[in-house]
Design a protein around this motif. Structure first.
Motif, PDB file in Angstrom:
ATOM      1  N   PHE A 204       0.811  -1.221   0.000  1.00 52.07           N
ATOM      2  CA  PHE A 204       0.000   0.000   0.000  1.00 52.07           C
ATOM      3  C   PHE A 204       0.844   1.270   0.000  1.00 52.07           C
ATOM      4  CE2 PHE A 204      -3.144  -2.973   1.854  1.00 52.07           C
ATOM      5  CZ  PHE A 204      -4.120  -2.822   0.879  1.00 52.07           C
ATOM      6  N   LEU A 205       2.105   1.161  -0.354  1.00 56.06           N
ATOM      7  CA  LEU A 205       2.981   2.324  -0.367  1.00 56.06           C
ATOM      8  C   LEU A 205       2.494   3.389  -1.342  1.00 56.06           C
ATOM      9  CD1 LEU A 205       5.549   3.368   0.947  1.00 56.06           C
ATOM     10  CD2 LEU A 205       6.851   2.347  -0.914  1.00 56.06           C
ATOM     11  N   PHE A 206       1.865   2.975  -2.430  1.00 51.34           N
ATOM     12  CA  PHE A 206       1.355   3.941  -3.403  1.00 51.34           C
ATOM     13  C   PHE A 206       0.321   4.876  -2.778  1.00 51.34           C
ATOM     14  CE2 PHE A 206      -1.569   0.413  -3.681  1.00 51.34           C
ATOM     15  CZ  PHE A 206      -2.815   1.023  -3.785  1.00 51.34           C
TER      16      PHE A 206
ATOM     17  N   LEU B 130       7.293   8.501  -7.874  1.00 55.99           N
ATOM     18  CA  LEU B 130       7.287   7.047  -7.940  1.00 55.99           C
ATOM     19  C   LEU B 130       5.906   6.446  -7.702  1.00 55.99           C
ATOM     20  CD1 LEU B 130      10.593   6.280  -6.009  1.00 55.99           C
ATOM     21  CD2 LEU B 130      10.191   6.182  -8.468  1.00 55.99           C
ATOM     22  N   PHE B 131       4.875   7.271  -7.590  1.00 53.65           N
ATOM     23  CA  PHE B 131       3.522   6.789  -7.312  1.00 53.65           C
ATOM     24  C   PHE B 131       3.089   5.708  -8.301  1.00 53.65           C
ATOM     25  CE2 PHE B 131      -0.961   7.117  -8.527  1.00 53.65           C
ATOM     26  CZ  PHE B 131      -1.553   6.673  -7.352  1.00 53.65           C
ATOM     27  N   TYR B 132       3.256   5.951  -9.587  1.00 48.77           N
ATOM     28  CA  TYR B 132       2.803   4.988 -10.597  1.00 48.77           C
ATOM     29  C   TYR B 132       3.629   3.700 -10.578  1.00 48.77           C
ATOM     30  CZ  TYR B 132      -0.251   8.600 -12.308  1.00 48.77           C
ATOM     31  OH  TYR B 132      -1.241   9.540 -12.396  1.00 48.77           O
ATOM     32  N   PHE B 133       4.900   3.815 -10.223  1.00 44.51           N
ATOM     33  CA  PHE B 133       5.720   2.610 -10.071  1.00 44.51           C
ATOM     34  C   PHE B 133       5.212   1.767  -8.908  1.00 44.51           C
ATOM     35  CE2 PHE B 133       9.298   0.523  -7.923  1.00 44.51           C
ATOM     36  CZ  PHE B 133       9.635  -0.391  -8.910  1.00 44.51           C
ATOM     37  N   TYR B 134       4.968   2.405  -7.754  1.00 51.31           N
ATOM     38  CA  TYR B 134       4.444   1.680  -6.595  1.00 51.31           C
ATOM     39  C   TYR B 134       3.092   1.044  -6.910  1.00 51.31           C
ATOM     40  CZ  TYR B 134       7.953   4.237  -3.845  1.00 51.31           C
ATOM     41  OH  TYR B 134       9.113   4.749  -3.352  1.00 51.31           O
ATOM     42  N   LEU B 135       2.263   1.779  -7.613  1.00 51.92           N
ATOM     43  CA  LEU B 135       0.954   1.262  -7.987  1.00 51.92           C
ATOM     44  C   LEU B 135       1.085   0.074  -8.936  1.00 51.92           C
ATOM     45  CD1 LEU B 135      -2.124   1.619  -7.806  1.00 51.92           C
ATOM     46  CD2 LEU B 135      -1.955   3.190  -9.739  1.00 51.92           C
ATOM     47  N   LEU B 136       1.977   0.179  -9.907  1.00 51.87           N
ATOM     48  CA  LEU B 136       2.193  -0.903 -10.864  1.00 51.87           C
ATOM     49  C   LEU B 136       2.687  -2.174 -10.172  1.00 51.87           C
ATOM     50  CD1 LEU B 136       2.249  -1.816 -13.850  1.00 51.87           C
ATOM     51  CD2 LEU B 136       4.634  -1.070 -13.888  1.00 51.87           C
ATOM     52  N   VAL B 137       3.628  -2.038  -9.258  1.00 50.64           N
ATOM     53  CA  VAL B 137       4.148  -3.200  -8.532  1.00 50.64           C
ATOM     54  C   VAL B 137       3.032  -3.847  -7.707  1.00 50.64           C
ATOM     55  CG1 VAL B 137       5.759  -3.944  -6.735  1.00 50.64           C
ATOM     56  CG2 VAL B 137       6.519  -2.369  -8.509  1.00 50.64           C
TER      57      VAL B 137
END
Length: 147
Positions: free
Chosen positions: A32-34, A42-49
């Motif tokens: 849930f880091l996003f 890095l929001f979209y990277f966290y969401l993608l992961v």
């Protein structure tokens, strides 16, 4: 001797899936880091992961299915070697969970064997055990897939 051929690509898929199952259980420090970094680049990277890690359990089911479909076992061996053993595991761990629930709600006077089987059959499915029930159903359906 049984078929001992090693499928390294399936091992790689299992490693990938296990890492993402563990990541899925990291909550706010990972999965849930996003939601905590909405203004971060890095929001979209966290969401993608977080989205990619949701394929982990289906991947593990597919690898199990791929390995089980190649087995040449009789129906009796399947039931004794796989389904019965797995059913015992599900019942034992469900019983442990039932005892924890009795302890948590301080409801020991309602403990009965019939209550336990009612708990397994009629209570809402335990979130941690959903994959156990699903895998057990897949094992029971296995003869219909390969015959």
């Amino acid at each position: 001797m049984a078929n001992t051929r090693r499928y390294y690509y399936l091992d790689c898929i299992k490693i990938f899936a296990i890492i993402f199952v563990v990541f899925n259980h990291t909550n706010a420090r990972g999965f849930f880091l996003f939601s905590q970094q909405m203004n971060s680049p890095l929001f979209y990277f966290y969401l993608l992961v977080s989205l990619i890690c949701k394929v982990a359990v289906p991947l593990l089911f597919m690898v199990s299915g791929a390995l089980l479909l190649n087995k040449k076992e009789s129906l009796g061996v399947l039931w004794k070697k796989r389904i019965l053993r797995y059913t015992i595991i599900v019942i034992v761990f469900s019983f442990i969970r039932y005892l924890f629930d009795l302890q948590y709600y301080n409801n020991w006077n309602s403990f009965t064997l019939l209550g336990f089987f009612r708990y397994i059959y009629a209570a809402p499915m335990e979130i941690p055990y959903w994959f156990l029930y699903t895998y057990l159903a897949a094992l029971i359906m296995l003869p219909f897939y390969v015959r």
